[in-house]
Design a protein around this motif. Structure first.
Motif, short mmCIF file in Angstrom:
data_model
loop_
_atom_site.label_atom_id
_atom_site.label_comp_id
_atom_site.label_asym_id
_atom_site.label_seq_id
_atom_site.Cartn_x
_atom_site.Cartn_y
_atom_site.Cartn_z
N MET A 53 0.83 -1.20 0.00
CA MET A 53 0.00 0.00 0.00
C MET A 53 0.86 1.24 0.00
N THR A 54 0.49 2.24 -0.78
CA THR A 54 1.16 3.54 -0.74
C THR A 54 0.81 4.25 0.55
N LYS A 55 1.81 4.77 1.24
CA LYS A 55 1.58 5.44 2.52
C LYS A 55 1.04 6.85 2.31
N LEU A 56 0.20 7.28 3.25
CA LEU A 56 -0.36 8.62 3.24
C LEU A 56 0.25 9.43 4.37
N SER A 57 0.92 10.51 4.01
CA SER A 57 1.41 11.47 5.00
C SER A 57 0.56 12.73 4.86
N VAL A 58 -0.01 13.18 5.97
CA VAL A 58 -0.89 14.35 5.94
C VAL A 58 -0.10 15.61 6.25
N ASN A 59 -0.11 16.53 5.29
CA ASN A 59 0.55 17.82 5.48
C ASN A 59 -0.41 18.74 6.25
N GLY A 91 -5.57 6.76 11.03
CA GLY A 91 -4.95 5.80 10.12
C GLY A 91 -3.86 6.33 9.22
N ALA A 92 -3.60 7.64 9.20
CA ALA A 92 -2.53 8.18 8.36
C ALA A 92 -1.19 7.58 8.77
#
Length: 237
Positions: free
Chosen positions: A1-7, A36-37
């Motif tokens: 899975m591609t990771k999600l980083s929240v700016n 979940g980020a």
């Protein structure tokens, strides 16, 4: 899975517009991880018009996922990164007066400088990434600096996709293929949204991480931040 980083820069922008600490940058960082980020991204600029340097210090003990600090490696920024030691530092060539990031590095012209800065961060066990346009010569130049990853600057893709031109993905596919051949990790960011993220992810081989801020926060105004974070996670599977 591609990771999600929240700016979370936009949270700081809203906070700074009234002073005080509402909304709380630290609380939002805690919450997006709980939702979940896979990481939190900040991009402090020299004038501290949104994220402040102190925010980086305050966030360090609270980010238990991946902490990504973006910015132009002026000495003040370098010192901050070496002090806080995030998981990843993303080098972005934005000018002091830039409204937002608007170009990747010329990795050939700036190769010596980038190589020196990257070596210092890697000596301190900080993963490095370079903001890069989807231009093959710039990808090759990035490899020569010793960086661990590149972050593809995706504004052009997002603009073309919004116009209905899905062929705008092609330069990114070619850049990703070359990056994979060279052993560079691939991140991406800028103007990615719920509308275009699934298409982008499906066409970029070995996309490790996306950093999304402006669109995610805007979408959250209507749909709620917990819901939006999980909508991104679903699309990035």
């Amino acid at each position: 899975m591609t990771k999600l980083s929240v700016n979370i820069n936009k949270i700081a922008t809203l906070r700074n517009s009234r002073g005080g600490n509402v909304p709380s940058v630290t609380q939002v960082a805690i919450d997006v991880q709980k939702f979940g980020a896979h990481g939190v991204t900040i991009h402090p600029r020299p004038d501290e018009r949104h994220i402040r340097y102190q925010d980086a210090r305050d966030l360090k003990p609270l980010v238990y996922t991946e902490f990504n600090i973006e910015g132009n490696p002026v000495q003040k920024f370098i010192d901050l990164v070496l002090e806080t030691k995030p998981t990843q530092v993303t080098l972005v060539p934005d000018a002091d007066d830039a409204l937002t990031s608007n170009a990747g590095w010329d990795t050939i012209k700036n190769q010596s400088f980038l190589t020196e800065v990257i070596a210092e961060f890697k000596r301190n066990s900080i993963r490095t990434s370079i903001f890069a346009d989807p231009v093959l010569a710039m990808i090759e130049g990035a490899k020569a600096t010793g960086t661990d990853r590149i972050e593809l600057y995706t504004e052009s893709f997002a603009h073309q996709y919004g116009l209905g031109n899905t062929n705008g993905i092609q330069p990114y596919v070619e850049a990703a293929n070359l990056s994979n051949q060279l052993g560079l990790g691939i991140n991406a960011g800028h103007d990615l949204s719920l509308e275009n993220i699934k298409f982008f992810k499906e066409h970029i081989p070995n996309l490790l991480e996306v950093s999304i801020g402006h669109a995610l926060i805007c979408e959250s105004l209507y749909l709620g931040i917990e819901n939006v974070v999980n909508m991104y996670l679903h699309k990035l599977k």
